[in-house]
Design a protein around this motif. Structure first.
Motif, PDB file in Angstrom:
ATOM      1  N   THR A  28      11.062  59.115 -29.741  1.00 13.31           N
ATOM      2  CA  THR A  28      10.670  59.391 -28.674  1.00 13.31           C
ATOM      3  C   THR A  28      10.817  58.293 -27.321  1.00 13.31           C
ATOM      4  OG1 THR A  28       8.357  58.676 -29.299  1.00 13.31           O
ATOM      5  CG2 THR A  28       8.894  60.924 -29.482  1.00 13.31           C
ATOM      6  N   GLU A  29      10.437  57.103 -28.001  1.00 12.40           N
ATOM      7  CA  GLU A  29      10.495  55.944 -26.953  1.00 12.40           C
ATOM      8  C   GLU A  29      12.080  55.556 -26.655  1.00 12.40           C
ATOM      9  OE1 GLU A  29       7.577  54.525 -25.490  1.00 12.40           O
ATOM     10  OE2 GLU A  29       6.991  56.266 -26.387  1.00 12.40           O
ATOM     11  N   GLY A  30      12.848  55.815 -27.628  1.00  9.92           N
ATOM     12  CA  GLY A  30      14.184  55.696 -27.112  1.00  9.92           C
ATOM     13  C   GLY A  30      15.262  56.847 -26.667  1.00  9.92           C
ATOM     14  N   GLY A  31      14.332  57.848 -26.410  1.00  8.82           N
ATOM     15  CA  GLY A  31      15.064  59.251 -26.037  1.00  8.82           C
ATOM     16  C   GLY A  31      16.275  59.717 -26.945  1.00  8.82           C
ATOM     17  N   PHE A  32      16.184  59.352 -28.385  1.00  8.82           N
ATOM     18  CA  PHE A  32      17.274  59.800 -29.217  1.00  8.82           C
ATOM     19  C   PHE A  32      17.102  61.075 -29.799  1.00  8.82           C
ATOM     20  CE2 PHE A  32      16.517  55.030 -29.826  1.00  8.82           C
ATOM     21  CZ  PHE A  32      17.645  54.809 -28.955  1.00  8.82           C
ATOM     22  N   ALA A  33      18.111  61.665 -29.975  1.00 12.82           N
ATOM     23  CA  ALA A  33      18.136  63.137 -30.570  1.00 12.82           C
ATOM     24  C   ALA A  33      17.863  62.924 -32.224  1.00 12.82           C
ATOM     25  CB  ALA A  33      19.314  64.045 -30.451  1.00 12.82           C
ATOM     26  N   GLY A  34      18.592  61.808 -32.641  1.00 10.69           N
ATOM     27  CA  GLY A  34      18.575  61.474 -34.144  1.00 10.69           C
ATOM     28  C   GLY A  34      18.642  60.082 -34.417  1.00 10.69           C
ATOM     29  N   LEU A  35      18.456  59.727 -35.597  1.00  9.15           N
ATOM     30  CA  LEU A  35      18.327  58.291 -36.002  1.00  9.15           C
ATOM     31  C   LEU A  35      19.242  58.189 -37.421  1.00  9.15           C
ATOM     32  CD1 LEU A  35      14.754  56.752 -35.530  1.00  9.15           C
ATOM     33  CD2 LEU A  35      16.893  56.632 -34.252  1.00  9.15           C
ATOM     34  N   PRO A  36      20.164  57.275 -37.524  1.00 12.55           N
ATOM     35  CA  PRO A  36      20.907  57.338 -38.952  1.00 12.55           C
ATOM     36  C   PRO A  36      19.837  56.635 -39.825  1.00 12.55           C
ATOM     37  CG  PRO A  36      22.313  56.588 -37.035  1.00 12.55           C
ATOM     38  CD  PRO A  36      20.934  56.817 -36.461  1.00 12.55           C
TER      39      PRO A  36
END
Length: 191
Positions: A28-36
């Motif tokens: 949420t803080e990084g605005g990422f759709a997904g994290l490896p």
């Protein structure tokens, strides 16, 4: 164009033993759709997405027997689709469309070296002048709200504003406003 030309690096990652809430904060803080999800050698062992986090939250809400203190490893997706640094961008775009994935980790010799998102695939399609023109138009629209009184184009960092002005002080204000937009080197007025 290849994945290495458009990928984002360094990559924000998580580990399988990380608390799920830590991954949610990164998403949420990084605005990422997904994290490896990586192991100690930075090999991709899974992927956690916004959908996975929402699904996990719903499971906790609807099933009291599900422990609220879950780890990333409890909810991550595996196996993970990955691409190499030499994968053609057109192939990446096709995989994103076909498989409905929002991001793909880029691995070289099994090690995570970057990530390609839908935004990364789109970015080369946008010329810098288009971006500047969009910002100029937004400034002009905000100033003339609720009507669109002027239009703007940008070529080689020169903004061309077209439209009618009430008087020369208004014209000067518009020119000054357009000069505030980053990337504008000069302003011409037509009309």
């Amino acid at each position: 164009m290849e994945a290495s030309d458009i990928m984002t690096r360094p990559v924000v990652t998580t580990t399988a033993d990380s608390p799920l809430m830590d991954a949610v904060v990164k998403l949420t803080e990084g605005g990422f759709a997904g994290l490896p999800v990586v192991d100690e050698e930075r090999r991709v062992i899974g992927m956690i997405t916004e959908v996975d986090a929402i699904r996990a939250a719903e499971e906790v809400r609807h099933a009291p027997s599900v422990p609220p203190s879950r780890t990333v490893g409890d909810v991550m997706n595996r196996p993970v689709e990955v691409v190499s640094p030499h994968t053609d961008v057109n192939d990446i775009a096709q995989r994103m469309l076909t498989d409905r994935v929002r991001s793909l980790p880029v691995v070289d010799n099994g090690v995570l070296v970057g990530i390609v998102s839908r935004r990364d695939v789109l970015r080369p399609l946008v010329r810098p002048d288009d971006v500047v023109a969009s910002h100029v138009q937004a400034v002009l629209d905000a100033y003339s709200a609720p009507d669109r009184r002027w239009t703007a184009e940008v070529k080689d960092r020169v903004a061309v504003v077209r439209g009618e002005f009430v008087d020369s002080p208004e014209r000067d204000v518009v020119i000054s406003l357009v000069h505030t937009v980053p990337g504008v080197m000069d302003v011409r007025v037509e009309g």
